[in-house]
Structures are given as C-alpha cells and as structure tokens.
Design an enzyme around this catalytic site. Structure first.
Site, PDB file in Angstrom:
ATOM      1  N   ARG A 175       0.476   4.935  17.610  1.00 26.03           N
ATOM      2  CA  ARG A 175       0.253   5.942  16.562  1.00 26.03           C
ATOM      3  C   ARG A 175       0.758   7.334  16.931  1.00 26.03           C
ATOM      4  O   ARG A 175       1.424   7.982  16.126  1.00 26.03           O
ATOM      5  CB  ARG A 175      -1.228   5.988  16.175  1.00 26.03           C
ATOM      6  CG  ARG A 175      -1.737   4.721  15.500  1.00 26.03           C
ATOM      7  CD  ARG A 175      -0.791   4.189  14.455  1.00 26.03           C
ATOM      8  NE  ARG A 175      -1.347   3.084  13.694  1.00 26.03           N
ATOM      9  CZ  ARG A 175      -0.648   2.068  13.228  1.00 26.03           C
ATOM     10  NH1 ARG A 175       0.665   2.018  13.443  1.00 26.03           N
ATOM     11  NH2 ARG A 175      -1.217   1.117  12.520  1.00 26.03           N
ATOM     12  N   ASP A 211      -6.969   4.830  12.803  1.00 27.41           N
ATOM     13  CA  ASP A 211      -5.590   5.304  12.676  1.00 27.41           C
ATOM     14  C   ASP A 211      -5.473   6.638  11.955  1.00 27.41           C
ATOM     15  O   ASP A 211      -4.605   7.450  12.272  1.00 27.41           O
ATOM     16  CB  ASP A 211      -4.726   4.249  11.969  1.00 27.41           C
ATOM     17  CG  ASP A 211      -4.385   3.088  12.894  1.00 27.41           C
ATOM     18  OD1 ASP A 211      -4.490   3.267  14.115  1.00 27.41           O
ATOM     19  OD2 ASP A 211      -4.008   2.020  12.384  1.00 27.41           O
ATOM     20  N   ASP A 226       0.819  -1.217   0.000  1.00 28.39           N
ATOM     21  CA  ASP A 226       0.000   0.000   0.000  1.00 28.39           C
ATOM     22  C   ASP A 226       0.851   1.264   0.000  1.00 28.39           C
ATOM     23  O   ASP A 226       0.686   2.136  -0.854  1.00 28.39           O
ATOM     24  CB  ASP A 226      -0.939   0.011   1.209  1.00 28.39           C
ATOM     25  CG  ASP A 226      -2.079  -0.984   1.071  1.00 28.39           C
ATOM     26  OD1 ASP A 226      -1.876  -2.037   0.443  1.00 28.39           O
ATOM     27  OD2 ASP A 226      -3.169  -0.718   1.600  1.00 28.39           O
ATOM     28  N   SER A 239      -5.393  -8.619   7.476  1.00 30.19           N
ATOM     29  CA  SER A 239      -4.312  -7.634   7.578  1.00 30.19           C
ATOM     30  C   SER A 239      -3.705  -7.678   8.979  1.00 30.19           C
ATOM     31  O   SER A 239      -4.380  -8.021   9.957  1.00 30.19           O
ATOM     32  CB  SER A 239      -4.829  -6.225   7.280  1.00 30.19           C
ATOM     33  OG  SER A 239      -5.684  -5.783   8.304  1.00 30.19           O
TER      34      SER A 239
END
Length: 416
Positions: A96, A125, A17, A181
């Site tokens: 994050r 996120d 990605d 994922s």
C-alpha cells in the site's frame, strides 16, 4: 450537472468497484485521472487502460512499480524478519505505501488537489493509503467514497453497483464472481469476505491461485542455495538444474515459482485490524515464506545473541507500524535504519529444500559466522575451561535460591 471540483487521481484497479467510482466521481464534477499500479498482479493492463478511457478518464497512468516494491519495501521486511501477530508476512501492508507513493507523485505531476481510492471504511487499507498520502503531500485532499454517506447509502451492496454499472455502460464481469474478495501483488495474494467471513468455514479447494496443493505437489524437492549480503538475498541457485537468479525482481519471481510449485506459503488466520475489529484472512506468500526462513537462519548464525534480542524487539514494532500504515512515519524510518545497521554482518549462504508445503534448512556457511566449531565441540576442549561453569552456575542459582527461600517462608506463614 455538478459544479466543477478540479482534478482527482484515482487509484484504479479496473474492477467493478473502482470503475463505478470513476464514473461517480465524474458525476460529482471531478476530472478523473486513473492510475493503475503494476505491482506484480496478473492483469490485462492495456484492457484496463482502454476501459478507464472509455468510462471518461481524462488520462490513464499505468506504472510498473514491481522492482521498487521488492527493493525498497520487501527487502527491508526480509531484513527485519517482519511478522504481524506471529504469522502474517505483511504482503498487502507493504504494497500500500508503495502504491500510494506513486499516487501522490502523479497528483503532484498533474497539479491535482485530490486523490481517491476504493478502500472500504472498515479495513486497514484506507489508513495505509491515506497516511502515506498525507505524509508525502500534507495539503492533498482524499476522496474516500466508501466513507461518504451519499455513496455507501446509494450502494449498500453489490447488486446496486451492478445496476449502476449497467445503467452507465460500465462493463460487468461475464464470469461468475467468486464468493470472496481477492487482492494480489508480487509478494502475495489475500482472500477475505463473502463465505470466508465465517471463520469456521474451510477454504474451498479451488480458492488458492499462487500455490499448488501440497498433497499433489512434486515428489522431488527443489534444493536451493540463497546468498545474502547485509541481510538481503543477492543470488539464488537451484542445485538441481543450476538455474541462477541475481537481480532483485528476477530472484523474487523465481522463488515465487519454486515455492508455488511445492505449495509453500499458505496461511489461514484471524488477525486484529488497526481499526479495532478481528478479521479472517487467507494468504499465499510463496517467495516471502522461503526468504523468511532462510534469513532467520543466516541471521542466527552471524548475529550476536544480545544484539539479536534487541533486533527482535525492533522487528516486532516495525511489523506493527507497517501493518497499521505508518511506513512513512519518523519512528518507522528510525527502525529501518536500526534494523539495517544490525544486518551488516548478516552475510553468507543458506542451503535449503522446498518440498510438500515446507521449507527445510539443510545447512549454512558464512565468512562472518560467530559459530566456533572447536569451541563448541564435545571432542575438543578448545579455549574453554569446563571448571569455570561451576562458578557460573552458582552465581546464576543465587537468585533462584533466594526466591524460593522467601517463597517457603511465605508458605509456612500461610499454613500457620
């Protein structure tokens, strides 16, 4: 050829990605600087650097932020006893703001006007990354390709990304992709999407990577002693082989190994995302699970009852703020200060056993303990007069008597 738009710092993972996003950003006219955070994940960082440069990145930063992740983000969560919706130890949510803080630092160092990330438009996120960026650098501009129609309409699925990758010479994974994922950091790994989107589907046996199946884990437990100061673990000792770890990072890595060996830290939950939808996530948080239980025990041993009630309420709000991406908000900073103050007396050692997917508390000791063995003993009266309990019970029963007196009146009236 697109008009030059300036420099963007991309939060780069090395995966399909963000590799496609890197090339796409260049097509849009950006000079791209790739930033890859080493936050404890298993990754070939040098290979990722070479890949980013080969795809046209002007520069690549690989920043090891593992230590600051433990000391500045995980430790406050341990002090808080942070749990989102009673089960999630916030492994991704804590990482994050740590990653995004360095993203902003690099953008400022490079004089870049833009930062970019590969978070989807449906998840948490994107919020966590961007709230951190805007808090630390209000003038920064964020490029979020998965929210731009010109990007997500061009790449509605993985097949289109793969075709784009082949066309632009982006290396495509040779091994078959797992049908879900994954996102990993030092604290945990998460699994979602794909076949896991059906909450009825059981996690496949080969899914877990940080922990062994408890059924096949060792038949002998590891017995540990964990020392706390101000609610933070400062030393771990293995009673079996005498191994000790004292530095924050080494201690956390060691507990990950021990917990992983015994299958500790697995959960499978449906949670409420900040954006308003429910999602299914499977998490492994080995060291975090041990520390949650150990800290809970030493805190209950050393903290005043009423202070702890207030602190539990603060922890609930803290967990919600962290999950929703408000780490750098004034209210979250205030809560961290309050929780930190509550931890001054949380000092001592917890003895525990790690075995077959479970953490068992064996004992605890502390110079700041509020436990009075003589006072609580059934064999010694101590500084306590049992006759006083009669008045205590009478006063506390008064409210109950009055409530039920009124209730009986109402019941009689209704029956008439």
């Amino acid at each position: 050829m697109a008009q030059p738009k300036g420099t963007v710092v991309l939060a780069y993972s090395g995966g399909l990605d963000t590799s496609c996003i890197l090339v796409w950003l260049k097509e849009q006219g950006y000079d791209v600087i790739a930033y890859l955070a080493n936050i404890g994940q298993k990754e070939d960082f040098e290979a990722a650097r070479k890949k980013a440069l080969a795809l046209g990145a002007k520069k690549v930063y690989i920043e090891d932020i593992s230590r600051e992740f433990v000391e500045e983000f995980i430790w406050p969560a341990v002090q808080a006893g942070a749990l989102y919706e009673d089960r999630y130890l916030l492994g991704t949510a804590l990482a994050r703001p740590c990653i995004a803080r360095k993203l902003v630092e690099i953008a400022q160092r490079e004089g870049a006007q833009y930062v970019a990330h590969g978070a989807t438009g449906k998840g948490n996120d994107q919020v966590r990354f961007e709230l951190t960026c805007y808090a630390l650098c209000p003038k920064i501009k964020v490029v979020a390709p998965w929210r731009l129609p010109e990007f997500y309409q061009r790449f509605p699925g993985r097949r289109e990304l793969m075709d784009y990758a082949k066309k632009h010479g982006i290396p495509v994974p040779v091994t078959p992709q797992t049908p879900w994922s994954m996102d990993e950091n030092l604290m945990h790994i998460s699994y979602e999407a794909g076949i896991l989107e059906n909450p009825k589907n059981q996690a496949p046996a080969g899914l877990y990577t940080k922990t062994r199946d408890p059924a096949t884990s060792p038949d002998t437990p590891d017995v540990l002693e964990i020392n706390f100061e101000r609610g933070v673990p400062v030393k771990v000792t293995n009673a079996g082989d005498g191994a000790t770890r004292c530095s924050a990072l080494e201690l956390f890595v060691y507990l990950n190994d021990i917990a992983g060996k015994h299958g500790v830290g697995r959960i499978d939950i449906v949670e409420n995302r900040f954006v308003g939808m429910k999602s299914r996530g499977i998490y492994e948080t080995p060291a975090g699970t041990i520390l949650y239980h150990a800290h809970l025990d030493i805190e209950a041993f050393t903290m005043d009852r009423e202070v702890r009630k207030i602190k539990q309420g603060l922890a609930l709000k803290f967990s919600e703020l962290v999950y929703n991406g408000f780490w750098h908000s004034p209210e979250c900073e205030f809560l961290r200060e309050c929780i930190g103050r509550s931890q001054e007396a949380v000092v001592g050692t917890v003895h525990l056993s790690v075995f077959k997917g479970q953490v068992y508390i064996l004992g605890r000791e502390s110079p700041r303990s509020l436990y009075n063995e003589e006072l609580v003993s059934m064999n010694v009266q101590g500084d306590y007069e049992p006759a006083d309990a009669t008045g205590f019970i009478n006063i506390n029963s008064l409210r109950l008597k009055e409530y039920h007196r009124l209730l009986s009146k109402v019941t009689v009236k209704q029956d008439e």
